[in-house]
Design an enzyme around this catalytic site. Structure first.
Site, PDB file in Angstrom:
ATOM      1  CE1 TYR A 155      -4.230   1.067  -0.378  1.00 37.97           C
ATOM      2  CE2 TYR A 155      -3.945   2.250   1.687  1.00 37.97           C
ATOM      3  CZ  TYR A 155      -4.687   1.981   0.556  1.00 37.97           C
ATOM      4  OH  TYR A 155      -5.874   2.621   0.352  1.00 37.97           O
ATOM      5  CE  LYS A 162      -7.525   5.637   0.731  1.00 36.97           C
ATOM      6  NZ  LYS A 162      -8.558   6.457   0.079  1.00 36.97           N
TER       7      LYS A 162
HETATM    8  P1  NAP Z   1     -12.390   2.961  -8.132  1.00 38.38           P
HETATM    9  O1  NAP Z   1     -13.632   2.378  -8.669  1.00 38.38           O
HETATM   10  O2  NAP Z   1     -11.156   2.901  -8.972  1.00 38.38           O
HETATM   11  O3  NAP Z   1     -12.661   4.467  -7.640  1.00 38.38           O
HETATM   12  C1  NAP Z   1     -11.630   5.435  -7.500  1.00 38.38           C
HETATM   13  C2  NAP Z   1     -12.103   6.636  -8.258  1.00 38.38           C
HETATM   14  O4  NAP Z   1     -11.220   7.764  -8.104  1.00 38.38           O
HETATM   15  C3  NAP Z   1     -12.184   6.365  -9.762  1.00 38.38           C
HETATM   16  O5  NAP Z   1     -13.482   6.702 -10.209  1.00 38.38           O
HETATM   17  C4  NAP Z   1     -11.132   7.295 -10.322  1.00 38.38           C
HETATM   18  O6  NAP Z   1     -11.382   7.696 -11.652  1.00 38.38           O
HETATM   19  C5  NAP Z   1     -11.277   8.450  -9.345  1.00 38.38           C
HETATM   20  N1  NAP Z   1     -10.221   9.440  -9.487  1.00 38.38           N
HETATM   21  C6  NAP Z   1      -8.879   9.245  -9.598  1.00 38.38           C
HETATM   22  N2  NAP Z   1      -8.242  10.423  -9.768  1.00 38.38           N
HETATM   23  C7  NAP Z   1      -9.223  11.394  -9.771  1.00 38.38           C
HETATM   24  C8  NAP Z   1      -9.213  12.797  -9.927  1.00 38.38           C
HETATM   25  N3  NAP Z   1      -8.073  13.493 -10.111  1.00 38.38           N
HETATM   26  N4  NAP Z   1     -10.398  13.478  -9.881  1.00 38.38           N
HETATM   27  C9  NAP Z   1     -11.562  12.819  -9.695  1.00 38.38           C
HETATM   28  N5  NAP Z   1     -11.638  11.470  -9.567  1.00 38.38           N
HETATM   29  C10 NAP Z   1     -10.472  10.768  -9.601  1.00 38.38           C
HETATM   30  O7  NAP Z   1     -11.970   2.229  -6.779  1.00 38.38           O
HETATM   31  P2  NAP Z   1     -12.698   2.151  -5.359  1.00 38.38           P
HETATM   32  O8  NAP Z   1     -12.055   1.015  -4.667  1.00 38.38           O
HETATM   33  O9  NAP Z   1     -14.177   2.198  -5.519  1.00 38.38           O
HETATM   34  O10 NAP Z   1     -12.157   3.468  -4.635  1.00 38.38           O
HETATM   35  C11 NAP Z   1     -12.999   4.424  -4.009  1.00 38.38           C
HETATM   36  C12 NAP Z   1     -12.389   4.884  -2.701  1.00 38.38           C
HETATM   37  O11 NAP Z   1     -12.407   3.807  -1.763  1.00 38.38           O
HETATM   38  C13 NAP Z   1     -10.929   5.334  -2.815  1.00 38.38           C
HETATM   39  O12 NAP Z   1     -10.722   6.417  -1.922  1.00 38.38           O
HETATM   40  C14 NAP Z   1     -10.187   4.112  -2.294  1.00 38.38           C
HETATM   41  O13 NAP Z   1      -8.892   4.406  -1.809  1.00 38.38           O
HETATM   42  C15 NAP Z   1     -11.120   3.712  -1.175  1.00 38.38           C
HETATM   43  N6  NAP Z   1     -10.955   2.361  -0.631  1.00 38.38           N
HETATM   44  C16 NAP Z   1     -10.908   1.285  -1.455  1.00 38.38           C
HETATM   45  C17 NAP Z   1     -10.742   0.029  -0.913  1.00 38.38           C
HETATM   46  C18 NAP Z   1     -10.623  -1.181  -1.811  1.00 38.38           C
HETATM   47  O14 NAP Z   1     -10.124  -2.229  -1.352  1.00 38.38           O
HETATM   48  N7  NAP Z   1     -11.084  -1.116  -3.054  1.00 38.38           N
HETATM   49  C19 NAP Z   1     -10.640  -0.161   0.483  1.00 38.38           C
HETATM   50  C20 NAP Z   1     -10.725   0.979   1.302  1.00 38.38           C
HETATM   51  C21 NAP Z   1     -10.872   2.230   0.747  1.00 38.38           C
HETATM   52  P3  NAP Z   1     -10.699   6.845 -12.856  1.00 38.38           P
HETATM   53  O15 NAP Z   1     -11.157   5.451 -12.736  1.00 38.38           O
HETATM   54  O16 NAP Z   1     -11.198   7.523 -14.084  1.00 38.38           O
HETATM   55  O17 NAP Z   1      -9.215   6.977 -12.662  1.00 38.38           O
END
Ligand code: NAP
Length: 256
Positions: A155, A162
């Protein structure tokens, strides 16, 4: 009647139907909210297609959180689409997988680290600030973290981002509390989304989670996380701010 009846919400970070943002937008609509979703750049076309898979097709806004003009235009575009705003779901993170993730902590280049910090931590403030004039008493902001109190395999600098996000949420809670605006985070276990798949070696974390979490953990099920997000955006947590709610099957509370 749903717990978000009459609420107007901005849900960011919707790229695929496995995005946590998508699950939150769906759950919010099911609970009565009017929702507008956002994404940026090349993925916008996908987001527009994905928006049709929601119970009610949502308007899609272009929002790159590093683009000052997008942030400045945001209130007007939300007003046009929803006629007001009661809550924001910040579901955004980015780190270059080739330079700052997957075991590349020591020696990581500042340009890529600073991009990760801006997109994944600072943006909670800049996004909230952009829509602040629209947020009244009882409204809420929710973001997503992955427990930043410990070091994880793979990570790396996203863990540092984070930690910054968690701190940012507490300072925002301090500064927006007097206006009646709540700011909270959900700390989820590993979920199979684009963001997670992009981290080389993240499966090392996924493999242990289901064994250790007392409730077990399904990394393909975004629903528990989405429900916590919408509960925090509802009127059911009126006195909760600066909080991190764990949705991880109980993993964080176990020693081994
Ligand atoms: P995801 O579907 O890839 O969502 C992340 C989003 O951030 C994507 O829509 C991405 O757009 C967008 N993004 C990146 N750069 C950006 C920018 N400059 N302006 C606006 N949007 C931007 O993955 P996810 O897992 O659902 O992630 C959502 C949140 O949950 C994130 O904060 C992640 O760290 C958190 N999280 C995830 C997990 C996990 O295991 N998946 C666990 C805990 C927390 P693009 O796809 O177009 O790049």
């Amino acid at each position: 009647m749903g717990i978000l009846e009459g609420k107007k919400l901005l849900v960011t970070g919707v790229t695929m139907d496995n995005s946590i943002g998508f699950a939150a937008a769906r759950a919010a609509q099911e609970q009565g909210a009017d929702v507008v979703i956002s994404n940026f750049g090349r993925a916008l076309g996908i987001t527009r297609r994905i928006a049709k898979r929601l119970p009610t097709e949502a308007d899609v806004l272009e929002l790159d959180v590093t683009d000052e003009q997008h942030l400045a235009d945001l209130p007007g575009r939300i007003e046009e689409s929803l006629g007001g705003l009661d809550g924001v779901f910040h579901s955004i993170a980015f780190g270059n997988p080739e330079t700052i993730l997957g075991g590349r902590f020591v020696g990581a280049p500042w340009d890529d680290v600073s991009q990760a910090l801006q997109v994944s931590a600072y943006s909670l403030m800049s996004l909230t600030n952009a829509v602040r004039p629209m947020l009244g008493q009882g409204s809420g902001v929710v973001g997503m973290t992955f427990d930043a109190t410990v070091a994880w395999p793979a990570y790396d600098w996203m863990g540092v981002a984070k930690a910054g996000l968690e701190s940012c949420a507490r300072y925002l809670a301090r500064d927006l509390g007097p206006d009646g605006v709540r700011v909270n985070l959900v700390s989820a276990g590993p979920l199979k989304t684009l963001a997670a798949k992009a981290i080389p070696g993240f499966e090392e974390i996924e493999n242990v989670w289901n064994d250790r979490a007392p409730l077990g953990w399904d990394e393909k099920d975004n629903e528990p996380t989405a429900r916590a997000v919408i509960a925090l955006l509802s009127d059911f947590f009126p006195a909760t701010t600066g909080e991190i709610v764990h949705v991880d099957g109980g993993y964080h509370a176990m020693g081994v």
